[in-house]
Design an enzyme around this catalytic site. Structure first.
Site, mmCIF file in Angstrom:
data_model
loop_
_atom_site.group_PDB
_atom_site.id
_atom_site.type_symbol
_atom_site.label_atom_id
_atom_site.label_comp_id
_atom_site.label_asym_id
_atom_site.label_seq_id
_atom_site.Cartn_x
_atom_site.Cartn_y
_atom_site.Cartn_z
ATOM 1 N N HIS A 248 21.041 91.043 34.997
ATOM 2 C CA HIS A 248 21.187 89.657 34.914
ATOM 3 C C HIS A 248 21.392 89.321 33.596
ATOM 4 O O HIS A 248 20.508 88.363 32.906
ATOM 5 C CB HIS A 248 19.978 88.966 35.479
ATOM 6 C CG HIS A 248 19.932 89.007 36.903
ATOM 7 N ND1 HIS A 248 19.096 90.039 37.937
ATOM 8 C CD2 HIS A 248 20.564 88.443 38.002
ATOM 9 C CE1 HIS A 248 19.178 89.884 38.933
ATOM 10 N NE2 HIS A 248 20.065 88.719 39.207
ATOM 11 N N ASN A 249 22.559 89.748 33.073
ATOM 12 C CA ASN A 249 22.746 89.408 31.563
ATOM 13 C C ASN A 249 24.150 88.622 31.523
ATOM 14 O O ASN A 249 24.565 87.979 32.395
ATOM 15 C CB ASN A 249 22.922 90.761 30.663
ATOM 16 C CG ASN A 249 23.894 91.709 31.460
ATOM 17 O OD1 ASN A 249 24.892 91.282 32.303
ATOM 18 N ND2 ASN A 249 23.620 93.008 31.855
ATOM 19 N N PHE A 250 24.596 88.536 30.209
ATOM 20 C CA PHE A 250 25.685 87.569 30.029
ATOM 21 C C PHE A 250 26.824 88.146 30.784
ATOM 22 O O PHE A 250 27.801 87.365 31.135
ATOM 23 C CB PHE A 250 25.735 87.391 28.450
ATOM 24 C CG PHE A 250 27.290 86.778 28.108
ATOM 25 C CD1 PHE A 250 27.445 85.481 28.388
ATOM 26 C CD2 PHE A 250 28.233 87.415 27.742
ATOM 27 C CE1 PHE A 250 28.408 84.514 28.011
ATOM 28 C CE2 PHE A 250 29.571 86.638 27.355
ATOM 29 C CZ PHE A 250 29.573 85.302 27.547
ATOM 30 N N HIS A 252 27.120 89.687 33.425
ATOM 31 C CA HIS A 252 26.825 89.228 34.787
ATOM 32 C C HIS A 252 27.345 87.701 35.000
ATOM 33 O O HIS A 252 28.296 87.375 35.959
ATOM 34 C CB HIS A 252 25.694 89.438 35.368
ATOM 35 C CG HIS A 252 25.206 88.529 36.628
ATOM 36 N ND1 HIS A 252 25.856 88.938 37.829
ATOM 37 C CD2 HIS A 252 24.483 87.714 37.171
ATOM 38 C CE1 HIS A 252 25.307 88.403 38.883
ATOM 39 N NE2 HIS A 252 24.487 87.290 38.366
ATOM 40 N N HIS A 288 24.148 80.083 35.942
ATOM 41 C CA HIS A 288 23.194 80.148 36.933
ATOM 42 C C HIS A 288 22.165 81.336 36.821
ATOM 43 O O HIS A 288 21.087 81.132 37.639
ATOM 44 C CB HIS A 288 23.856 80.582 38.321
ATOM 45 C CG HIS A 288 24.372 82.045 38.350
ATOM 46 N ND1 HIS A 288 25.080 82.656 37.571
ATOM 47 C CD2 HIS A 288 23.719 83.073 38.986
ATOM 48 C CE1 HIS A 288 25.104 83.838 37.878
ATOM 49 N NE2 HIS A 288 24.192 84.164 38.548
ATOM 50 N N ASP A 289 22.164 82.155 35.802
ATOM 51 C CA ASP A 289 21.064 83.003 35.764
ATOM 52 C C ASP A 289 20.258 82.908 34.065
ATOM 53 O O ASP A 289 19.812 84.153 33.698
ATOM 54 C CB ASP A 289 21.538 84.608 36.063
ATOM 55 C CG ASP A 289 21.213 84.986 37.233
ATOM 56 O OD1 ASP A 289 20.356 84.417 37.914
ATOM 57 O OD2 ASP A 289 22.085 85.656 37.883
ATOM 58 N N ASP A 398 28.218 84.918 43.234
ATOM 59 C CA ASP A 398 27.082 85.451 42.549
ATOM 60 C C ASP A 398 26.906 86.985 43.190
ATOM 61 O O ASP A 398 26.622 87.917 42.349
ATOM 62 C CB ASP A 398 25.707 84.701 42.920
ATOM 63 C CG ASP A 398 24.789 85.099 42.321
ATOM 64 O OD1 ASP A 398 24.722 85.710 41.233
ATOM 65 O OD2 ASP A 398 23.547 84.462 42.905
ATOM 66 N N GLN A 449 23.633 99.860 49.441
ATOM 67 C CA GLN A 449 25.065 98.882 49.660
ATOM 68 C C GLN A 449 25.259 99.072 51.086
ATOM 69 O O GLN A 449 25.709 98.071 51.322
ATOM 70 C CB GLN A 449 26.109 99.820 48.789
ATOM 71 C CG GLN A 449 25.490 99.547 47.385
ATOM 72 C CD GLN A 449 25.574 98.143 46.727
ATOM 73 O OE1 GLN A 449 24.128 97.854 46.984
ATOM 74 N NE2 GLN A 449 26.528 97.271 46.242
HETATM 75 P P1 5GP Z 1 21.004 86.689 41.390
HETATM 76 O O1 5GP Z 1 19.893 87.258 41.198
HETATM 77 O O2 5GP Z 1 22.153 87.426 40.768
HETATM 78 O O3 5GP Z 1 21.381 85.230 41.172
HETATM 79 O O4 5GP Z 1 21.325 86.793 43.235
HETATM 80 C C1 5GP Z 1 21.938 87.905 43.817
HETATM 81 C C2 5GP Z 1 20.904 88.457 44.362
HETATM 82 O O5 5GP Z 1 21.645 89.418 45.356
HETATM 83 C C3 5GP Z 1 20.505 89.828 43.313
HETATM 84 O O6 5GP Z 1 19.354 89.471 42.717
HETATM 85 C C4 5GP Z 1 20.377 91.011 44.218
HETATM 86 O O7 5GP Z 1 19.038 90.703 45.133
HETATM 87 C C5 5GP Z 1 21.267 90.785 45.491
HETATM 88 N N1 5GP Z 1 22.454 91.345 45.047
HETATM 89 C C6 5GP Z 1 23.821 91.158 44.488
HETATM 90 N N2 5GP Z 1 24.764 92.106 44.727
HETATM 91 C C7 5GP Z 1 24.135 93.029 45.240
HETATM 92 C C8 5GP Z 1 24.631 94.370 45.489
HETATM 93 O O8 5GP Z 1 25.731 94.696 45.214
HETATM 94 N N3 5GP Z 1 23.659 95.198 46.216
HETATM 95 C C9 5GP Z 1 22.669 94.808 46.668
HETATM 96 N N4 5GP Z 1 21.592 95.872 47.152
HETATM 97 N N5 5GP Z 1 21.884 93.532 46.237
HETATM 98 C C10 5GP Z 1 22.792 92.827 45.611
HETATM 99 MN MN MN Z 2 23.385 86.036 39.433
#
Ligand code: 5GP
Ligand code: MN
Length: 536
Positions: A248-250, A252, A288-289, A398, A449
């Site tokens: 959750h960095n820049f 992303h 957003h993060d 996202d 995945q």
């Molecule tokens: P974010 O935390 O980035 O705002 O919300 C997205 C959330 O969806 C992530 O924290 C993570 O839990 C889940 N997520 C997003 N992409 C993936 C992915 O490719 N694989 C898995 N297992 N989880 C994902």
């Molecule tokens: Mn995010």
């Protein structure tokens, strides 16, 4: 009786000392008290012994004693420069000094450092971080109590270690300013609109330029009278508020924004819902993060962090990201919306709050089913419909890593799993519940995945693509391919496991058979042994 002052008598190097603290003092303050008495540094390890020679815990609960029954304080490990650390090859300061020397030597004329040196520096930093995070290597004197830093309510005051150094920030800002006057080529601006865009080829300052270009190319700069210096300070301030966490960095934030940008062009979103709402979404994706600590909401709630307490366990992270966004926007030199008038600013604020809060995955089913109920009769002049579409768009962006080419998405999944497993490790250390997908003993990349794409990603993407068929080819198809790739991999791994088990079983049988043969040979000389083996 918590505020009673305790007096603890002890010796350091034979010298009598005493410490005074209240029993409701934080444990760290008590430790610091003893640290100063022994003149130890922040990374040195202290041990306190009672009269029987047993180690006792330095904490606010420390049992009081008298001047005649003093404890003994010892510094048992100091910082990493010790001979033992050197012998073990973990002389971090030496390594860092040599790296700095190398960096100075190879600095090129325009003040840039070649990427090979950055890579090297990153590796050294990663190594240091690893050492600092491993509790059972604490005797090296490098261990930082990550649980204390990241998990406690002190995190937001003390969490600066997650931020880039002042020198790095200055370098990025100067490069961004220098490059922002350069005209990007049509090819780059066109490429930036593709969901297949590869973020890994761009460094941070360049990504800031690309974000700026998005506001220019979508005509927001001219339509909403955004002053370029204000846009630049806003983007840089956002950059500063992302942490050095694995996922959750820049970068992303950039990727999520770039996907939103790509979707906006592919679907001609501005003409459907209006420029201001697209500007809301682009800005919301960037924010957003913000200040994500690398630990999810479940952790915040279970560990009762300051964020969970502040937001009463309701989407603590998303509330925080959004609050930080408006703290930045409220500064006049960062307020890109200062020329739009109060009515439109109200809409921007409401829209950004709605969309950022919608990124909490705990609300996934609720938002998806609401959107499905209006999708087939969507009315772009209906505010509720528009809001739902905006929430779905930001959600799609996202979680869109798997919609990108494999060589772009693959490192992202590694970053995510690193962050997840980090959290799982800390939760185990703290005795908190660990979700199976964060447990390195229970999850693999392909299994993670397959579940996520099959149950969450694909259904969401297909729902949006039913409204905008153009998205099918650009973002849904790569997701289907990724699902097939990981499903095949899970199958292959299962087969490999089965084969291994079979081989092991055969091996055991061969050993058994071998023993039986040996026994049979023996039986030719000893009849009684034969009967025992045969009986088995
Ligand atoms: P974010 O935390 O980035 O705002 O919300 C997205 C959330 O969806 C992530 O924290 C993570 O839990 C889940 N997520 C997003 N992409 C993936 C992915 O490719 N694989 C898995 N297992 N989880 C994902
Ligand atoms: Mn995010």
């Amino acid at each position: 009786m918590t505020d009673k002052v305790k007096v603890i008598y002890f010796t350091v190097d034979g010298k009598p000392e005493q410490a005074e603290f209240r029993s409701d003092f934080p444990a760290d303050d008590v430790k610091d008290c003893f640290r100063s008495a022994s003149e130890a540094g922040p990374n040195d390890i202290l041990k306190l012994y009672n009269q029987k020679g047993s180690i006792i815990n330095i904490s606010p609960k420390l049992e009081e004693n008298g001047p005649d029954s003093r404890y003994r304080l010892e510094v048992v490990a100091t910082n990493c420069d010790t001979a033992i650390a050197k012998r073990l090859g973990v002389d971090m300061s030496g390594l860092e000094a040599r790296l700095q020397e190398l960096e100075t030597k190879v600095k090129v004329e325009n003040g840039d450092t070649p990427s090979v040196v950055y890579d090297l520096r990153n590796k050294v930093e990663c190594f240091r971080e690893k050492l600092e995070g491993v509790e059972h290597l604490s005797w090296l004197g490098l261990f930082k109590d990550l649980v204390r830093y990241k998990g406690s309510k002190h995190f937001y005051q003390n969490g600066t270690y997650l931020k880039a150094s002042e020198a790095d920030l200055k370098r990025v800002w100067e490069k961004f300013k220098k490059m922002s006057n350069v005209q990007l080529t049509t090819e780059v601006r066109e490429y930036l609109r593709q969901p297949s865009f590869d973020n890994w080829q761009w460094e941070d300052a360049e990504m800031l330029v690309l974000l700026q270009q998005m506001y220019i190319d979508l005509d927001f700069v001219s339509k909403f009278h955004i002053e370029i210096p204000v846009l630049q300070t806003f983007l840089f301030e956002v950059y500063k508020h992302y942490n050095n966490v694995p996922f959750h960095n820049f970068k992303h934030c950039f990727c999520v924004c770039q996907m939103m940008y790509g979707i906006s062009w592919l679907t001609d979103l501005c003409s459907l819902i209006g420029d201001i709402d697209v500007m809301i979404m682009i800005t919301a994706t960037i924010c957003h993060d913000l200040d994500h600590p690398g630990y999810n909401n479940a952790y915040q709630v279970n560990a009762k962090t300051e964020l969970a307490l502040r937001y009463n366990d309701i989407s603590p992270l998303e509330n925080h990201h959004c609050a930080v966004a408006f703290e930045i926007l409220e500064k006049p030199h960062c307020n890109i919306f200062k020329n739009i008038g109060p009515e439109r600013y109200k809409r921007v604020r409401e829209g950004m709050i709605k969309t950022i809060l919608a990124t909490d995955m705990a609300r996934h089913n609720e938002i998806l089913s609401e959107f499905k109920s209006i999708r087939d009769n969507i009315d772009y002049s209906n505010k509720k419909h528009k809001d739902l579409l905006m929430m779905i768009c930001i959600k799609v962006s996202d979680i869109s890593n798997e919609a990108r080419p494999m060589d772009v998405s693959d490192p992202w999944i590694d970053c995510l799993l690193t962050e997840f497993f980090n959290q799982g490790d800390i939760e185990k250390l703290q005795g908190l519940p660990v979700a199976p997908f964060m447990d390195r003993e229970k999850t693999t990349k392909p299994s993670s995945q397959v579940g996520f794409i099959g149950f969450v990603l694909l259904p969401l993407f297909e729902t949006l693509a039913a409204l905008f068929p153009v998205l099918d080819e650009h973002i849904v198809e790569p997701v289907r391919k990724a699902l097939k790739y990981y499903t095949d991999m899970v199958k292959a791994l299962e087969e490999e496991k089965k084969r291994k088990e079979e081989r092991q079983e055969n091996g055991e049988n061969m050993v058994k058979n071998g023993e039986a043969t040996k026994m049979r040979k023996l039986s030719q000389t000893n009849g009684s042994v034969t009967s025992q083996v045969e009986a088995k």
